[in-house]
Design a protein around this motif. Structure first.
Motif, PDB file in Angstrom:
ATOM      1  N   GLU A 186       0.828  -1.212   0.000  1.00 14.31           N
ATOM      2  CA  GLU A 186       0.000   0.000   0.000  1.00 14.31           C
ATOM      3  C   GLU A 186       0.859   1.257   0.000  1.00 14.31           C
ATOM      4  O   GLU A 186       0.577   2.221  -0.729  1.00 14.31           O
ATOM      5  CB  GLU A 186      -0.927  -0.021   1.214  1.00 14.31           C
ATOM      6  N   TRP A 187       1.920   1.268   0.830  1.00 11.40           N
ATOM      7  CA  TRP A 187       2.750   2.461   0.904  1.00 11.40           C
ATOM      8  C   TRP A 187       3.526   2.677  -0.391  1.00 11.40           C
ATOM      9  O   TRP A 187       3.667   3.813  -0.863  1.00 11.40           O
ATOM     10  CB  TRP A 187       3.706   2.366   2.090  1.00 11.40           C
ATOM     11  N   SER A 221       1.312   4.198  -2.860  1.00 11.77           N
ATOM     12  CA  SER A 221       1.075   5.611  -2.539  1.00 11.77           C
ATOM     13  C   SER A 221       2.218   6.482  -3.044  1.00 11.77           C
ATOM     14  O   SER A 221       1.998   7.583  -3.548  1.00 11.77           O
ATOM     15  CB  SER A 221       0.924   5.789  -1.026  1.00 11.77           C
TER      16      SER A 221
END
Length: 446
Positions: free
Chosen positions: A232-233, A236
């Motif tokens: 997820e990071w 992002s």
């Protein structure tokens, strides 16, 4: 060609010599001088090199010395890999920082800054001796903190000092393999400072294939940085950070993991390498086999606290592959000595590459290398979040250099206080006081 290794008794020197043994072309390194202040370490490493050279008819001749002038005189290349304060110093760097609740890792945060402050006066003197005795030599810097040290030496040696690091090489190799392409046939869009950079593109034939990595969980989670930072990071960010950015992005978790560990990385390496050099004092110790066993354990435990903070287990076998900084150093020397043009990610002066930094700031970017040296290529601007980190850390480096040049305690406190991973001026003052109590090498600060 003649190569001098400063810190020639260091544990990783056989990696460099092993790379040299595989080079049989004209213009190769034929003589290696190991310089170190510790004769015991020199003796141990020279024994390992002697075993490596067996059966290699054109193996570079090795000599050892504790005289710096003798070591650098008439050298064509000088490889700097010194550790001011030794591993005892690294262990103390980490412990003192953790006692204040901040990160003590050797190149990042308070520990790296303390290490840099006691290293800068030493490398500045070395750079001046090189300028006086071997003005035509090329200096390859691996001494940490590599970006800070390279910039300090460049104030004397100019573009004839080039910093290297194996982190971008390893990152590029792992990402390329995840994308099922040959790491040797890709262009890596990587930019930042040493231990503070981002891989923003992987180009094959001019086409960026990195976006494909973000489309599939199986691909993004198949290599170390994917598991370390989390899918997820990374999505992002839209980029793959250098592994050392884990200390910034997950600082609380990492500090907690370091604080709860039985021993820090520095303490572990101190114990491990003391054991190795102690074994090597016995004449019947198999030098190369003992070194290889110790190296394997060292690599398997690399960044163990960060993996613990991320909830990960042991390193995957494919992440343990060697061929890092020693191959970068060999490729760099070949390109300069033979005009074998190549592209490498290196630490060099910015010139006009990043508009947010001045021309003399040392950055880590792809460079075109030939007989005239390393030339940074044009890169796209950094995104805002990266600009903030890069400019903040560069400001810290500049304050550290100012402290070393002017012997200013106030400038040293300012360097600690401005660091993104030090959260208080009061903490900064206590850190410097405690480091000065620990290290006589910081007594120049007044």
């Amino acid at each position: 060609m003649r190569l001098t290794i400063l810190g020639g008794g260091g544990f990783r020197v056989p990696l460099v010599y092993g790379a040299l043994l595989g080079d049989h072309a004209e213009g190769r390194i034929t003589h290696v001088t190991l310089f170190d202040l510790d004769e015991r370490r020199l003796s141990a490493i020279s024994r390992v090199l002697a075993e490596q050279a067996r059966g290699v008819p054109d193996a570079p001749v090795v000599r050892v010395t504790t005289d710096l002038d003798e070591a650098v005189y008439e050298a064509d290349f000088i490889f700097s890999a010194i550790r001011v304060g030794g591993l005892h110093g690294r262990a103390a760097d980490e412990r003192i920082a953790l006692d204040e609740g901040v990160l003590g890792q050797e190149t990042v945060g308070a520990g790296g800054l303390a290490y840099g402050l006691r290293t800068l006066p030493v490398v500045t003197r070395i750079a001046q001796q090189i300028a006086d005795l071997a003005p035509d030599a090329w200096v390859i810097n691996f001494t940490n903190p590599a970006g800070l040290v390279t910039e300090a030496m460049s104030r004397i040696l100019g573009d004839r000092v080039i910093g290297i690091c194996d982190s971008p090489v390893g990152l590029g190799r792992r990402v390329a393999r995840a994308l099922n392409v040959d790491p040797r046939k890709v262009w890596l869009d990587y930019v930042g400072l040493n231990h503070l950079g981002w891989l923003r593109g992987v180009k094959v034939g001019g086409k960026d294939i990195l976006p494909r990595l973000f489309e599939y969980d199986t691909l993004l989670g198949s290599f170390e940085e994917g598991r370390l930072f989390g899918l997820e990071w990374l999505r992002s960010l839209g980029a793959i950070p250098n592994e050392y950015l884990h200390y910034y992005y997950f600082n609380r978790e990492t500090v907690r993991a370091y604080s709860e560990a039985k021993r820090t990385r520095g303490a572990y390496l101190l114990e491990q390498q003391e054991g190795f050099y102690r074994e090597m004092e016995r004449s019947d110790t198999p030098a190369l086999a003992t070194w290889q066993r110790t190296l394997a354990d060292r690599e398997a435990t690399y960044m163990a606290h960060n993996r613990e903070a991320a909830g990960l287990g042991d390193r995957y076998e494919e992440d343990l592959e060697s061929g890092g900084y020693e191959q970068v150093a060999l490729s760099l020397m070949r390109a300069i000595a033979r005009n074998e043009r190549t592209t490498l990610i290196l630490n060099v002066r910015n010139r006009q590459t990043l508009s947010v930094l001045d021309a003399d700031a040392v950055i880590e970017v792809p460079c075109l290398v030939d007989a005239s040296g390393a030339h940074p290529v044009s890169v796209d601007p950094l995104p805002g979040h990266a600009v903030g980190l890069v400019t903040s850390v560069k400001a810290v480096e500049r304050e550290a250099m100012a402290a070393a040049e002017s012997c200013s305690r106030a400038a040293a406190v300012k360097a600690f206080a401005l660091h993104p991973l030090v959260d208080s001026v009061g903490v900064a003052r206590r850190l410097l006081d405690n480091y000065m109590d620990e290290f006589a090498g910081l007594s120049y600060l007044r």
